[in-house]
Design a protein around this motif. Structure first.
Motif, PDB file in Angstrom:
ATOM      1  N   GLY A  80     -37.689  51.379 -41.684  1.00  0.00           N
ATOM      2  CA  GLY A  80     -36.332  51.236 -41.174  1.00  0.00           C
ATOM      3  C   GLY A  80     -36.098  52.214 -40.035  1.00  0.00           C
ATOM      4  N   TYR A  81     -35.523  51.722 -38.940  1.00  0.00           N
ATOM      5  CA  TYR A  81     -35.356  52.522 -37.725  1.00  0.00           C
ATOM      6  C   TYR A  81     -33.895  52.507 -37.257  1.00  0.00           C
ATOM      7  N   SER A  82     -33.521  53.578 -36.581  1.00  0.00           N
ATOM      8  CA  SER A  82     -32.164  53.658 -36.042  1.00  0.00           C
ATOM      9  C   SER A  82     -32.171  54.427 -34.729  1.00  0.00           C
ATOM     10  N   SER A  83     -31.362  53.973 -33.791  1.00  0.00           N
ATOM     11  CA  SER A  83     -31.194  54.709 -32.534  1.00  0.00           C
ATOM     12  C   SER A  83     -29.934  55.580 -32.587  1.00  0.00           C
ATOM     13  N   LYS A  84     -29.216  55.509 -33.712  1.00  0.00           N
ATOM     14  CA  LYS A  84     -27.943  56.233 -33.841  1.00  0.00           C
ATOM     15  C   LYS A  84     -27.976  57.374 -34.856  1.00  0.00           C
ATOM     16  N   TYR A  85     -28.834  57.239 -35.863  1.00  0.00           N
ATOM     17  CA  TYR A  85     -28.831  58.219 -36.947  1.00  0.00           C
ATOM     18  C   TYR A  85     -30.236  58.761 -37.203  1.00  0.00           C
ATOM     19  N   LEU A 131     -42.498  52.292 -30.963  1.00  0.00           N
ATOM     20  CA  LEU A 131     -41.978  53.119 -32.046  1.00  0.00           C
ATOM     21  C   LEU A 131     -43.155  53.659 -32.844  1.00  0.00           C
ATOM     22  N   ASP A 132     -43.053  54.894 -33.289  1.00  0.00           N
ATOM     23  CA  ASP A 132     -44.094  55.511 -34.095  1.00  0.00           C
ATOM     24  C   ASP A 132     -43.591  55.573 -35.537  1.00  0.00           C
ATOM     25  N   PRO A 133     -44.093  54.690 -36.416  1.00  0.00           N
ATOM     26  CA  PRO A 133     -43.577  54.660 -37.790  1.00  0.00           C
ATOM     27  C   PRO A 133     -43.599  56.014 -38.487  1.00  0.00           C
ATOM     28  N   SER A 134     -44.641  56.783 -38.281  1.00  0.00           N
ATOM     29  CA  SER A 134     -44.758  58.064 -38.982  1.00  0.00           C
ATOM     30  C   SER A 134     -43.744  59.090 -38.493  1.00  0.00           C
ATOM     31  N   LYS A 135     -43.213  58.907 -37.289  1.00  0.00           N
ATOM     32  CA  LYS A 135     -42.245  59.861 -36.723  1.00  0.00           C
ATOM     33  C   LYS A 135     -40.831  59.283 -36.615  1.00  0.00           C
ATOM     34  N   ASP A 136     -40.739  58.002 -36.317  1.00  0.00           N
ATOM     35  CA  ASP A 136     -39.436  57.417 -35.991  1.00  0.00           C
ATOM     36  C   ASP A 136     -38.734  56.730 -37.156  1.00  0.00           C
ATOM     37  N   ALA A 137     -39.477  56.343 -38.176  1.00  0.00           N
ATOM     38  CA  ALA A 137     -38.862  55.606 -39.291  1.00  0.00           C
ATOM     39  C   ALA A 137     -38.031  56.528 -40.165  1.00  0.00           C
ATOM     40  N   LEU A 138     -36.826  56.090 -40.514  1.00  0.00           N
ATOM     41  CA  LEU A 138     -35.971  56.833 -41.439  1.00  0.00           C
ATOM     42  C   LEU A 138     -36.397  56.592 -42.878  1.00  0.00           C
ATOM     43  N   VAL A 139     -37.005  55.440 -43.116  1.00  0.00           N
ATOM     44  CA  VAL A 139     -37.558  55.107 -44.427  1.00  0.00           C
ATOM     45  C   VAL A 139     -38.809  54.273 -44.189  1.00  0.00           C
ATOM     46  N   LEU A 140     -39.854  54.524 -44.960  1.00  0.00           N
ATOM     47  CA  LEU A 140     -41.146  53.875 -44.711  1.00  0.00           C
ATOM     48  C   LEU A 140     -41.875  53.660 -46.024  1.00  0.00           C
ATOM     49  N   GLU A 141     -42.469  52.475 -46.170  1.00  0.00           N
ATOM     50  CA  GLU A 141     -43.309  52.240 -47.337  1.00  0.00           C
ATOM     51  C   GLU A 141     -44.437  53.263 -47.359  1.00  0.00           C
ATOM     52  N   ASP A 142     -44.890  53.590 -48.557  1.00  0.00           N
ATOM     53  CA  ASP A 142     -46.022  54.509 -48.632  1.00  0.00           C
ATOM     54  C   ASP A 142     -47.329  53.704 -48.630  1.00  0.00           C
ATOM     55  N   LYS A 143     -48.427  54.399 -48.746  1.00  0.00           N
ATOM     56  CA  LYS A 143     -49.733  53.754 -48.610  1.00  0.00           C
ATOM     57  C   LYS A 143     -50.084  52.847 -49.790  1.00  0.00           C
ATOM     58  N   SER A 144     -49.249  52.881 -50.826  1.00  0.00           N
ATOM     59  CA  SER A 144     -49.500  52.014 -51.976  1.00  0.00           C
ATOM     60  C   SER A 144     -48.853  50.639 -51.804  1.00  0.00           C
ATOM     61  N   SER A 145     -48.319  50.374 -50.624  1.00  0.00           N
ATOM     62  CA  SER A 145     -47.674  49.083 -50.357  1.00  0.00           C
ATOM     63  C   SER A 145     -48.592  47.926 -50.725  1.00  0.00           C
ATOM     64  N   PRO A 146     -48.055  46.922 -51.437  1.00  0.00           N
ATOM     65  CA  PRO A 146     -48.876  45.762 -51.803  1.00  0.00           C
ATOM     66  C   PRO A 146     -49.002  44.734 -50.684  1.00  0.00           C
ATOM     67  N   TYR A 147     -48.377  45.022 -49.538  1.00  0.00           N
ATOM     68  CA  TYR A 147     -48.322  44.021 -48.471  1.00  0.00           C
ATOM     69  C   TYR A 147     -49.530  44.139 -47.536  1.00  0.00           C
ATOM     70  N   VAL A 148     -50.683  43.732 -48.043  1.00  0.00           N
ATOM     71  CA  VAL A 148     -51.915  43.746 -47.261  1.00  0.00           C
ATOM     72  C   VAL A 148     -51.879  42.622 -46.232  1.00  0.00           C
ATOM     73  N   ASN A 149     -52.394  42.878 -45.038  1.00  0.00           N
ATOM     74  CA  ASN A 149     -52.529  41.847 -44.008  1.00  0.00           C
ATOM     75  C   ASN A 149     -53.896  41.184 -44.158  1.00  0.00           C
ATOM     76  N   TYR A 150     -53.889  39.849 -44.211  1.00  0.00           N
ATOM     77  CA  TYR A 150     -55.098  39.094 -44.538  1.00  0.00           C
ATOM     78  C   TYR A 150     -55.624  38.238 -43.382  1.00  0.00           C
ATOM     79  N   LEU A 151     -56.927  38.036 -43.414  1.00  0.00           N
ATOM     80  CA  LEU A 151     -57.554  36.962 -42.652  1.00  0.00           C
ATOM     81  C   LEU A 151     -57.316  35.695 -43.460  1.00  0.00           C
TER      82      LEU A 151
END
Length: 260
Positions: free
Chosen positions: A107-112, A200-220
């Protein structure tokens, strides 16, 4: 005899030429990181007899339709919840072949600067497609901002919110458009491939971010009729090579995480 010899030589030359060209494989991908990863493995696949062509798409619908209609051989851009929802809704029968990476959703914001700064009645933009809408709401639930009627429903929509103590308003938009509305909303939940394209840099800019245990793998992803072809097998193997793992870790700095 001379004619036979010439014809034989031509046939041999043609055979060598076809072997050098390799089997053609046309794969759909979104620009970042999928197409970049595919471009990386082109030389290795060429050595293995596969001529890889990457078709870049900026939406999540055509890559599946084009593979289903056999205009393309495979695609690499999506999670299993998205594919399951797509197959169900469109009547397609695409199948997962190989998990490659996870893109922690954020989740990203330009205001907060913090989630706690979001005001009462803040407008939050989320993807308008079932699995990504659910993914966004599950992330907000995990952050303690709302409660869903079914806390594990991966296809939740704003209608499935049971508790919304800060009276957030939700704007559902096409996923690719979300980075463009950052200055028009208070928070936007953005797929990482689109966040990266928007610089945008998720590790720096995201106010909230899934962790590495996310089940949302990208597939072929491919079709039932070609999922076990030699070319697809070689592509799956190349996508899970040490070269790809090192590339992901060095280039994306945690915004993309190997899933193998």
């Amino acid at each position: 005899m001379k004619k036979i010899f010439v014809l034989g030589a031509l046939a041999a030359a043609l055979s060598i030429g076809l072997a050098q060209a390799g089997e053609k494989l046309v794969v759909a991908a979104t620009p970042v990181p999928h197409a970049e990863i595919l471009e990386l493995i082109k030389p290795q696949l060429a050595k293995d007899g596969v001529d890889l062509e990457v078709k870049v798409f900026t939406d999540y619908v055509q890559p599946n339709l084009q593979v289903d209609q056999k205009n393309l051989d495979a695609n690499y851009f999506q999670t299993k919840p998205y594919l399951d929802n797509f197959n169900s809704g469109k009547g397609t029968h695409l199948v997962i072949v190989q998990g490659v990476h996870v893109e922690p959703f954020g989740g990203y914001s330009s205001k907060y600067k913090k989630l706690s700064d979001l005001p009462d009645g803040a407008t939050i933009a989320i993807p308008n497609e079932g699995s990504n809408s659910g993914r966004a709401l599950l992330l907000l639930q995990k952050a303690g901002l709302l409660t869903l009627k079914d806390s594990s429903n991966a296809l939740s929509t704003p209608k499935d919110i049971a508790s919304n103590p800060k009276h957030f308003k939700f704007k559902e938009l096409e996923a690719a458009l979300l980075p463009r509305v950052l200055d028009q909303v208070d928070l936007a939940l953005i797929n990482t491939n689109y966040a990266l394209e928007a610089k945008l840099d998720p590790s720096k800019d995201a106010l909230v971010l899934e962790d590495k245990s996310s089940p949302y793998v990208n597939y072929l992803v491919a079709r039932p009729d070609n999922q076990n072809s030699e070319a697809i097998k070689k592509l799956a193997l190349a996508l899970t090579s040490p070269q790809v793992k090192a590339f992901i870790e060095e280039k994306y700095h945690g915004a993309v995480v190997p899933a193998f």
